[in-house]
Design an enzyme around this catalytic site. Sequence first.
Site, PDB file in Angstrom:
ATOM      1  N   CYS A  40      -1.016  -6.867  -5.081  1.00 15.88           N
ATOM      2  CA  CYS A  40      -2.126  -6.992  -4.143  1.00 15.88           C
ATOM      3  C   CYS A  40      -2.764  -8.372  -4.205  1.00 15.88           C
ATOM      4  O   CYS A  40      -3.346  -8.844  -3.229  1.00 15.88           O
ATOM      5  CB  CYS A  40      -3.161  -5.900  -4.391  1.00 15.88           C
ATOM      6  N   GLU A  92      -9.670   0.030  -4.406  1.00 14.02           N
ATOM      7  CA  GLU A  92      -9.119  -1.317  -4.634  1.00 14.02           C
ATOM      8  C   GLU A  92      -7.883  -1.404  -3.753  1.00 14.02           C
ATOM      9  O   GLU A  92      -6.871  -0.753  -4.012  1.00 14.02           O
ATOM     10  CB  GLU A  92      -8.785  -1.508  -6.116  1.00 14.02           C
ATOM     11  N   ASN A 129       3.488  -0.588  -7.621  1.00  7.81           N
ATOM     12  CA  ASN A 129       3.845  -1.964  -7.982  1.00  7.81           C
ATOM     13  C   ASN A 129       3.536  -2.319  -9.438  1.00  7.81           C
ATOM     14  O   ASN A 129       4.368  -2.900 -10.123  1.00  7.81           O
ATOM     15  CB  ASN A 129       3.176  -2.955  -7.026  1.00  7.81           C
TER      16      ASN A 129
END
Length: 484
Positions: free
Chosen positions: A286, A252, A154
């Site tokens: 995210c 993460e 992304n």
Amino acid sequence: MSFLDPSVWDGKIYTDGWTEGSAGTVDVVEPATGAVLGRAGMASGEDVFAAATRAAKAQKAWAATKPEERAAVLRRAGQVFEDHVQELNTWIQRETGAIGGKAAMETHVAANECFDSAGLPHHPAGEVLTSDEAHWSFARRVPAGVVGVISPFNFPLILSIRSVAPALALGNAVILKPDPRTPVSGGVMIMRAFEEAGLPAGVLQLLTGGADAGAALSEAPEIRVVSFTGSTAAGRKVGEACGRNLKRAHLELGGNNALVVLPGADVAAAASAGAFGAFMHQGQVCMTSGRHLVHESIKDEYVAALKEKAEHLPVGDPTGDVALGPIIDQKQRDNVDRIVRGAKDAGASIEAGGTYENLFYAPTVLSGVDAANPAWAEEIFGPVAPVMSFSSIEEAAEVINANEYGLSLGILGDVGQAMKLADLVDAGKVHINEQTVADESNAPMGGMKASGNGARFGGYTANIEAFTEVQWLTMRPEIAPYPF
């Protein structure tokens, strides 16, 4: 020849140079058009094991390199990103489906990550300890050794470079495995930048690959740290493998982030923030504002304002004048649509959007959701904004904390009320009077609960903790006396 000329990297991985991968190739596909932009070489697990051995040898000389020389390499790499910014931005737009502003943000942050990391080689590397013994006692920071970096599709440039740059600056070697859907933005441009900057061979290696290559990063004995950014499901597997092999894992992971609109907030400004947080890069972030929790006194007004925003945001080829580009691929688009259909079946109303053409999904606003609705409970990773109301700060905190994720939180409105709410929630990042998506090269990045195992990147403190080990060192002027 251009900086990213495919003839240099087409069908190849990078070890000591551009070489054939043993797992074939993968097409680099432009999601907006379906055009094939090039081919990336694919590495097997065996390739990763061989690269780890090579990296361990190269790392010793790199760690012994003068701090000023390591710093100079990082500065030059940052300058390369700035010198080739137009070409890099175009590739990010075409490969990831990003609009121009998102692409420009990636290259800007990438350059800053290198510039900031250039300060790490000269940063204090330990402390002097007190001791009851007649010796000097120190705790010093030494490089971890070889670092494996696994990055997603992304924000591929940012989410690779934020581990690669500080790890290199601190004297480590790095093996980088970007997502096979974005091998250029997540890997080739970083490799080329450090080639141009004069990084010695073997210190940074690029191995695009599938699950077997990722598993090998957690298994190769030379790799001491794995820095992973991606889904929570995949992160759990990485964490399990690293734990079994006694490696450190910096994870993460996903998020289902709440944007809270307090009573009395400026609704127009809040809807603007909410639209950006929910729809920026098609919601494939995210930190996306995936849950809009609005005080009951202004909920209807907010839904109307957010609907108006959604209906007027143009969607299309990201190289044109649009606000949203395509979803990365059909599988992801279908998952977004599955959740939206499930939300409607569970009683939600589709106020805007809920439709798609090819990979272009319209910005979508849902009202009438509750905590059990799939659009509220799941991480959507698409341009969808579910809205729910609350009546008190305590209720808002309870709703936020009931979700398994704890990555980012935005609170809009009265600062005093926002401060009270911030003290009640579990989140790695809290932004008052800002939406949930933010990234700065000197700020710690990480989440709580299912969003990861803490702030593992960003800023001197977190980066030094992430990519070094602590070694106890003592010394005496003469050999110590012993009773044996």
